[in-house]
Design a protein around this motif. Structure first.
Motif, PDB file in Angstrom:
ATOM      1  N   TYR A 158       0.683  -1.255  -0.127  1.00  0.00           N
ATOM      2  CA  TYR A 158       0.062   0.137  -0.093  1.00  0.00           C
ATOM      3  C   TYR A 158       0.869   1.360   0.022  1.00  0.00           C
TER       4      TYR A 158
ATOM      5  N   ASN B 100      -6.781   3.973  -2.065  1.00  0.00           N
ATOM      6  CA  ASN B 100      -6.676   2.631  -1.743  1.00  0.00           C
ATOM      7  C   ASN B 100      -5.705   2.212  -0.873  1.00  0.00           C
ATOM      8  N   SER B 101      -5.068   3.366  -0.181  1.00  0.00           N
ATOM      9  CA  SER B 101      -4.363   2.999   1.079  1.00  0.00           C
ATOM     10  C   SER B 101      -4.555   3.500   2.527  1.00  0.00           C
TER      11      SER B 101
ATOM     12  N   TYR C 292      -4.213   1.172   5.754  1.00  0.00           N
ATOM     13  CA  TYR C 292      -2.737   0.963   5.979  1.00  0.00           C
ATOM     14  C   TYR C 292      -2.439   2.500   6.645  1.00  0.00           C
TER      15      TYR C 292
END
Length: 232
Positions: A71, A86-87, A90
């Motif tokens: 990520y 998208n991360s 994390y």
């Protein structure tokens, strides 16, 4: 006999790590291996990894290193337009943001990215043995009952082995020939049995999660435990 020192999850706690290493008989010249989770949550992941690279210490892959590779920005994204969407889990929930912010140099970031990418899942030290002739195996989480699958070519076995060593918790299993030292699951005290040891004392966490957050090193095979409170 020479001793080896296995250090628990550091999570960017650089000052605490330096203080722990200063406690060891040979300090920075000691033979040291880390159980993974060098990064995330704490503010100084870059410094932790640079110390390990510069001193040629051993280390295995932790689940936070695996999350980083999945990520965090790659070589083309670091310092450019990085899609955080998208991360987010994390970066926000797993402490990845602190890791990224610890890097001020793209050159160092890319060097560390390659270092992390090449970390092994486990390390065997067949010259280091307990009194009952078990040799040392270091992993992030306990190898338990998947140890005999380490050389399997079966896709299911490979996935199960990797998942166990990176993410699973709370199993116990005696593999007879090995003494397994690992971290991953924070404890208030180091756990030592006749066949394994957990050396994660939750250094990075607040006292609400761990009663006495510390960094831990296990001297092997003497089984002497060194601890250092969080001084970040």
């Amino acid at each position: 006999m020479e001793q080896i020192y296995i250090i628990g999850d550091v999570h960017g706690c650089y000052k605490s790590l330096l203080a722990l290493i200063e406690q060891l008989p040979n300090k920075k010249n000691s033979k040291i291996v880390f159980v993974g989770d060098l990064i995330d949550r704490g503010k100084n992941s870059c410094e932790v990894i640079e110390l390990i690279i510069n001193n040629n210490y051993d280390c295995v892959m932790g689940n936070h290193e695996e999350l980083f590779l999945e990520y965090a920005p790659n070589k083309d994204e670091f310092g450019n337009d990085f899609n955080m969407e998208n991360s987010l889990h994390y970066l926000e929930k797993c402490g990845g943001k602190a890791t990224i912010e610890s890097y001020k140099s793209k050159e160092i970031y890319l060097k560390h990215y390659d270092f992390i990418k090449n970390l092994p899942l486990y390390l065997e030290y067949k010259d280091y043995k307990t009194a009952d002739d078990r040799y040392l195996v270091v992993s992030h989480s306990a190898v338990v009952n998947v140890w005999d699958k380490r050389d399997s070519k079966d896709k299911f076995d490979i996935e199960n082995f990797e998942n166990q060593l990176l993410y699973k918790r709370y199993k116990q299993f005696d593999n007879k020939d090995i003494f397994n030292v690992y971290g991953h699951t924070p404890r208030s005290e180091a756990k030592l049995t006749s066949f394994d040891a957990n050396v994660d004392l939750g250094c990075v966490y607040k006292k609400e999660k761990v009663i006495n957050p510390r960094l831990c090193a296990l001297e092997f095979p003497s089984m002497k435990v060194y601890t250092q409170e969080n001084i970040e």
